[in-house]
Design a protein around this motif. Structure first.
Motif, short mmCIF file in Angstrom:
data_model
loop_
_atom_site.label_atom_id
_atom_site.label_comp_id
_atom_site.label_asym_id
_atom_site.label_seq_id
_atom_site.Cartn_x
_atom_site.Cartn_y
_atom_site.Cartn_z
N VAL A 1 8.81 -2.88 -2.29
CA VAL A 1 9.45 -1.96 -1.32
C VAL A 1 10.40 -2.85 -0.71
CG1 VAL A 1 9.73 -0.69 0.59
CG2 VAL A 1 7.88 -0.33 -1.09
N LEU A 2 9.82 -4.21 -0.24
CA LEU A 2 10.65 -5.28 0.27
C LEU A 2 11.70 -5.83 -0.55
CD1 LEU A 2 7.85 -7.01 2.53
CD2 LEU A 2 9.80 -5.53 3.47
N ASN A 3 11.14 -6.06 -1.67
CA ASN A 3 11.90 -6.90 -2.72
C ASN A 3 13.32 -5.80 -3.11
OD1 ASN A 3 10.42 -8.91 -2.97
ND2 ASN A 3 9.25 -8.04 -4.76
N GLU A 4 13.05 -4.57 -3.11
CA GLU A 4 14.13 -3.61 -3.39
C GLU A 4 15.05 -3.72 -2.29
OE1 GLU A 4 12.22 0.09 -4.16
OE2 GLU A 4 11.52 -0.24 -6.13
N ALA A 5 14.71 -3.86 -1.29
CA ALA A 5 15.60 -3.87 0.14
C ALA A 5 16.49 -5.23 0.13
CB ALA A 5 14.96 -3.40 1.42
N GLY A 6 15.79 -6.28 -0.54
CA GLY A 6 16.42 -7.45 -0.40
C GLY A 6 15.77 -8.45 0.55
N TRP A 7 14.50 -8.11 0.81
CA TRP A 7 13.87 -9.02 1.77
C TRP A 7 13.01 -10.20 1.10
CZ3 TRP A 7 14.23 -9.10 7.20
CH2 TRP A 7 15.00 -7.94 7.67
N LYS A 8 12.71 -11.19 1.87
CA LYS A 8 12.11 -12.33 1.14
C LYS A 8 10.95 -12.28 1.80
CE LYS A 8 14.69 -13.96 -2.17
NZ LYS A 8 14.53 -13.88 -3.51
N VAL A 9 9.74 -12.72 1.34
CA VAL A 9 8.35 -12.87 2.21
C VAL A 9 7.75 -14.11 1.72
CG1 VAL A 9 6.19 -11.79 2.15
CG2 VAL A 9 7.96 -10.29 1.38
N ALA A 10 7.48 -14.92 3.11
CA ALA A 10 6.81 -16.15 2.84
C ALA A 10 5.37 -15.96 2.17
CB ALA A 10 6.39 -16.69 4.38
N ASP A 11 5.33 -16.75 1.42
CA ASP A 11 3.91 -16.65 0.49
C ASP A 11 2.56 -17.10 1.27
OD1 ASP A 11 2.05 -16.09 -1.30
OD2 ASP A 11 2.75 -17.94 -2.65
N LEU A 12 2.21 -16.29 2.07
CA LEU A 12 1.28 -16.91 3.11
C LEU A 12 -0.20 -16.28 2.89
CD1 LEU A 12 3.21 -16.11 6.34
CD2 LEU A 12 2.30 -18.49 5.46
N GLY A 13 -0.52 -15.31 2.10
CA GLY A 13 -1.60 -14.69 1.71
C GLY A 13 -2.02 -14.83 0.22
N GLY A 14 -2.79 -13.94 -0.28
CA GLY A 14 -3.40 -13.95 -1.67
C GLY A 14 -3.82 -12.58 -2.04
N ALA A 15 -4.04 -12.49 -3.28
CA ALA A 15 -4.60 -11.22 -4.01
C ALA A 15 -3.70 -10.06 -3.46
CB ALA A 15 -5.91 -11.05 -3.39
N GLY A 16 -2.26 -10.08 -3.54
CA GLY A 16 -1.50 -9.00 -3.07
C GLY A 16 -1.14 -8.92 -1.64
N SER A 17 -2.09 -9.84 -0.96
CA SER A 17 -1.37 -9.53 0.75
C SER A 17 -0.26 -9.90 1.07
CB SER A 17 -2.61 -10.36 1.55
OG SER A 17 -4.00 -9.90 1.37
N LEU A 18 0.53 -9.39 1.95
CA LEU A 18 1.61 -9.75 2.62
C LEU A 18 1.62 -10.94 3.50
CD1 LEU A 18 4.54 -8.36 2.22
CD2 LEU A 18 4.24 -7.48 4.41
N GLY A 19 0.55 -11.22 4.13
CA GLY A 19 0.20 -12.25 5.02
C GLY A 19 -1.04 -12.97 5.00
N TRP A 20 -1.14 -13.23 6.22
CA TRP A 20 -2.72 -13.98 6.38
C TRP A 20 -3.25 -13.58 7.74
CZ3 TRP A 20 -4.18 -18.44 9.69
CH2 TRP A 20 -5.61 -19.04 9.20
N HIS A 21 -4.33 -13.04 7.83
CA HIS A 21 -5.05 -12.50 9.04
C HIS A 21 -4.07 -11.27 9.37
CE1 HIS A 21 -8.61 -14.80 9.88
NE2 HIS A 21 -8.03 -15.81 9.67
N GLY A 22 -3.32 -10.60 8.37
CA GLY A 22 -2.37 -9.62 8.90
C GLY A 22 -1.03 -10.19 9.34
N ASN A 23 -0.86 -11.30 9.57
CA ASN A 23 0.71 -11.86 10.04
C ASN A 23 1.48 -12.18 8.82
OD1 ASN A 23 -0.28 -12.17 12.85
ND2 ASN A 23 -1.58 -13.51 12.40
N ALA A 24 2.52 -11.70 8.82
CA ALA A 24 3.42 -12.14 7.61
C ALA A 24 4.99 -12.42 8.39
CB ALA A 24 3.52 -10.72 6.82
N ILE A 25 5.56 -13.04 7.31
CA ILE A 25 7.19 -13.37 7.80
C ILE A 25 8.07 -12.99 6.82
CG2 ILE A 25 8.53 -15.50 8.51
CD1 ILE A 25 6.18 -17.08 9.21
N LEU A 26 9.14 -12.38 7.13
CA LEU A 26 10.16 -11.69 6.12
C LEU A 26 11.50 -12.49 6.59
CD1 LEU A 26 9.42 -8.00 6.41
CD2 LEU A 26 8.18 -9.52 4.94
N TRP A 27 12.25 -12.62 5.81
CA TRP A 27 13.76 -12.82 6.25
C TRP A 27 14.61 -12.38 5.01
CZ3 TRP A 27 10.57 -15.81 3.06
CH2 TRP A 27 11.45 -16.72 1.97
N ARG A 28 15.88 -12.46 5.51
CA ARG A 28 17.05 -11.84 4.83
C ARG A 28 17.83 -13.04 4.16
NH1 ARG A 28 17.98 -6.69 3.15
NH2 ARG A 28 18.13 -5.16 4.79
N PRO A 29 17.65 -13.30 2.84
CA PRO A 29 18.50 -14.31 2.31
C PRO A 29 20.05 -14.11 2.82
CG PRO A 29 17.94 -12.94 0.66
CD PRO A 29 17.35 -12.46 1.90
#
Length: 232
Positions: free
Chosen positions: A60-88
């Motif tokens: 959903v984020l990729n389709e909208a052009g957002w980038k996600v910091a690779d902070l998690g694993g196994a499909g998680s968006l972040g770490w301990h629920g914390n995530a970082i997104l940014w617009r290139p």
């Protein structure tokens, strides 16, 4: 000519489950995009049970052009629920990592370093504990960690779970300037300023506020907070 600014937002998305008890990731994304932020710190971005998949799916984020910091694993968006997104485009990530936080609850913070229109910037996203003692220990720990970030300007943001409007957190981290608390919880009738931001002394805050446009009133139990930053 005006100084360049960067808009950063922080949002506890409550696993994309709104006050209508419906999980609607695209509604959450609509609110995120409505803030106009170039960098966004998220809390409760993953589902609760292992393997804690992303509540806001990557596609959903990729389709909208957002980038996600690779902070998690196994499909998680972040770490301990914390995530970082940014617009290139004007923002480029250099590095990222985790900060382990003290306390009985499993809590952590995440950070990322960016090249931006206002220069290099390190952002820290956190979701602090429910007890005052845990929050105080965690803010002190974040302050110690941030002191080791060389001379790069730092901004903190997240759900700090702090109900008091007195300068409790400011006394714990005197090197950081906390923005005036503004009510962001609960979303329908905000009374608590749980969502906070703070900047190091190399940064100025041109404006900051709470994003209230629909469907933010129902997309989560929190409203997003935002700030326009420039170099001091």
């Amino acid at each position: 000519m005006s100084e360049p600014t960067l808009r950063l937002a922080s949002y506890n998305i409550q696993k994309c489950v709104g006050l209508d008890l419906r999980r609607k990731p695209r509604r959450t994304l609509q609110v995120i995009e409505g803030t106009g932020a170039q960098i966004v710190l998220l809390q409760e971005a993953d589902k609760r049970l292992p393997p804690r998949p992303a509540a806001l799916p990557h596609f959903v984020l990729n389709e909208a052009g957002w980038k996600v910091a690779d902070l998690g694993g196994a499909g998680s968006l972040g770490w301990h629920g914390n995530a970082i997104l940014w617009r290139p485009g004007g923002v480029q990530m250099r590095d990222h990592g985790h900060i382990h936080l003290p306390g009985l609850e499993p809590r952590g913070a995440v950070w990322a370093e960016f090249d931006t229109a206002i220069g290099p910037l390190r952002v820290v996203g956190a979701h602090l504990g429910l007890t005052g003692r845990a929050r105080h220990e965690q803010v002190l720990h974040l302050a110690r960690e941030s002191a080791g970030f060389d001379d790069i300007p730092v901004v903190w943001g997240g759900d700090f779970n702090e109900w008091s409007r007195s300068p409790v957190l400011e006394h714990l981290a005197p090197a950081m300037q906390f923005m005036a608390p503004k009510a962001s919880f609960p979303a329908l009738r905000p009374i608590g300023a749980l969502d906070r931001m703070a900047v190091s002394k190399q940064l100025s805050v041109a404006a900051h506020g709470v994003y209230r446009d629909r469907p933010a009133h129902i997309a989560s139990d929190h409203l997003p907070v935002w700030a326009d930053l420039s170099r001091a």
